[in-house]
Design a protein around this motif. Structure first.
Motif, PDB file in Angstrom:
ATOM      1  N   GLY A 125       0.765  -1.272   0.141  1.00 26.93           N
ATOM      2  CA  GLY A 125      -0.003  -0.018  -0.017  1.00 26.93           C
ATOM      3  C   GLY A 125       0.960   1.256  -0.124  1.00 26.93           C
ATOM      4  O   GLY A 125       1.873   1.582   0.926  1.00 26.93           O
ATOM      5  N   ASN A 126       0.638   2.165  -1.066  1.00 30.56           N
ATOM      6  CA  ASN A 126       1.161   3.595  -0.940  1.00 30.56           C
ATOM      7  C   ASN A 126       0.047   4.472  -0.523  1.00 30.56           C
ATOM      8  O   ASN A 126      -0.537   5.269  -1.441  1.00 30.56           O
ATOM      9  N   THR A 127      -0.414   4.467   0.501  1.00 28.50           N
ATOM     10  CA  THR A 127      -1.380   5.237   1.146  1.00 28.50           C
ATOM     11  C   THR A 127      -1.163   6.478   1.890  1.00 28.50           C
ATOM     12  O   THR A 127      -1.684   7.409   2.270  1.00 28.50           O
ATOM     13  N   GLY A 128       0.500   6.895   2.111  1.00 29.45           N
ATOM     14  CA  GLY A 128       0.751   7.710   2.673  1.00 29.45           C
ATOM     15  C   GLY A 128       0.445   9.202   2.247  1.00 29.45           C
ATOM     16  O   GLY A 128      -0.109  10.061   2.996  1.00 29.45           O
ATOM     17  N   ARG A 129       0.412   9.174   0.845  1.00 26.43           N
ATOM     18  CA  ARG A 129       0.116  10.551   0.066  1.00 26.43           C
ATOM     19  C   ARG A 129      -1.401  10.920   0.570  1.00 26.43           C
ATOM     20  O   ARG A 129      -1.802  11.832   0.830  1.00 26.43           O
ATOM     21  N   TYR A 130      -2.361   9.719   0.259  1.00 23.59           N
ATOM     22  CA  TYR A 130      -3.905  10.135   0.582  1.00 23.59           C
ATOM     23  C   TYR A 130      -3.953  10.467   2.220  1.00 23.59           C
ATOM     24  O   TYR A 130      -4.693  11.267   2.398  1.00 23.59           O
ATOM     25  N   GLU A 131      -3.358   9.680   3.124  1.00 20.60           N
ATOM     26  CA  GLU A 131      -3.394   9.925   4.214  1.00 20.60           C
ATOM     27  C   GLU A 131      -3.167  11.130   4.817  1.00 20.60           C
ATOM     28  O   GLU A 131      -3.812  11.833   5.634  1.00 20.60           O
TER      29      GLU A 131
END
Length: 241
Positions: A125-131
């Motif tokens: 998961g590359n969710t850091g930008r969204y979070e």
């Protein structure tokens, strides 16, 4: 600039009010004119500030969406590879689940499927930008409601659902590995083929098959959502050729 105009007009209003050489109605006209100038200057200042703020917000949205497009392209490739891995695991557990009563597992088959019995596959998961964008309260800046809802649905619904299913699968797979370890003697020449053909292993394997089907379905739902989001972002910010 607006503050200067307000100050000038305010000064003129005060001067007109104190001027005894002009008539009352002339004072009213001059004061009304200066008040109109003040209102116009303030309104213009507010409008400019709002425009500037909106422009800054949309610049942040553009940067975020272009970044998300990159993240999702990477995630889509990773998920496609994960699906292939789970399909191989499905074949491995289908083999164990199909063994008949009294039939031993084949050494060759166990060696072939060994990586899929014990390895774990899960979405990094590359969710850091969204979070980061969400935690700063900027998701609402996305003016395209359909795109905003699609992004929220992916990160708040579909990806968590996928993570829950893969976490459950991993936990059950650990139990599977523990059972084999606890009941196998004299590895690798002992009773491994018998243990792998035992009823508890066959039952667990059949359960894994249904779990893997659900996991694959969750992956496919995420990929479909990602492709929709990428398509919508491309329509607003066409990628450079």
């Amino acid at each position: 600039m607006a503050e200067l105009e307000v100050a000038k007009s305010t000064k003129k209003i005060i001067e007109s009010a104190k001027n005894k050489e002009i008539s009352f109605w002339h004072k009213v006209k001059e004061m009304a004119l200066e008040i109109a100038v003040i209102i116009f200057a303030v309104s213009l200042s507010i409008a400019f500030h709002s425009w500037s703020e909106t422009r800054h917000e949309q610049h942040e949205v553009e940067s975020f969406l272009k970044g998300v497009r990159i993240d999702l392209a990477k995630d889509r490739a990773e998920m496609s590879a994960d699906i292939k891995a789970y399909k191989n695991q499905k074949k491995a557990f289908r083999y164990l689940g199909s063994l008949t009563k009294g039939q031993l597992a084949s050494n060759d088959s166990l060696q072939h499927y060994a990586p899929y019995f014990y390895n774990f596959t899960g979405y990094g998961g590359n969710t850091g930008r969204y979070e980061g964008f969400k935690s700063s309260g900027k998701i609402g800046f996305i003016e395209n409601d359909a795109l905003q809802n699609s992004i929220l649905d992916l990160y708040e619904e579909k990806i968590p659902r996928l993570s829950i299913s893969t976490d459950f699968y991993k936990m059950q797979k650990l139990k599977f590995a523990d059972y084999i370890t606890d009941h196998t003697t004299d590895y690798p020449n002992g009773n491994l083929t018998k243990v792998m053909a035992s009823d508890p292993i066959k039952t667990r394997s059949q359960i894994y098959l249904s779990a893997v089907n659900q996991i694959i379905s969750n992956y496919e739902a995420c990929i479909a959502q990602m492709e929709e989001i990428i398509k919508n972002i491309d329509s607003e910010y066409p990628p450079k050729k």
